[in-house]
Design a protein around this motif. Structure first.
Motif: not given
Length: 94
Positions: A67-80
């Motif tokens: 029922x929703x679209x959620x924006x989230x943030x992943x804090x990392x120093x290795x994004x790839x």
């Protein structure tokens, strides 16, 4: 050990589990939810995570729920590496 996931009060169990699983990946320091928007239209999402975008602190992701679209943030120093781990688990469509 402190929790690595910050949940909104209205978050549902389905994407809470996804966020908690993301927080357990190697290289992830923290996961936080951002804006939650109602999802318009019918049909099922192709993948739990529809968009993965690099940002200064790691990754910005968009999660599709029933029922929703959620924006989230992943804090990392290795994004790839984290993005690749999400692909390997089938959480993203690409």
């Amino acid at each position: 050990m402190p929790r690595k996931t910050h949940h909104k009060h209205s978050s549902t169990k389905g994407y809470r589990r996804l966020l908690d699983s993301l927080a357990e990946l190697d290289g992830v320091h923290r996961v936080a939810t951002g804006r939650v928007k109602p999802r318009m239209g019918s049909g099922r999402p192709v993948a739990p995570i529809s968009k993965v975008r690099p940002i200064d602190s790691g990754l910005s992701i968009t999660i599709n729920t029933d029922g929703a679209i959620v924006d989230a943030y992943v804090v990392t120093d290795r994004p790839e590496e984290v993005a690749e781990a999400m692909r390997e688990r089938g959480w993203t469509s690409s």
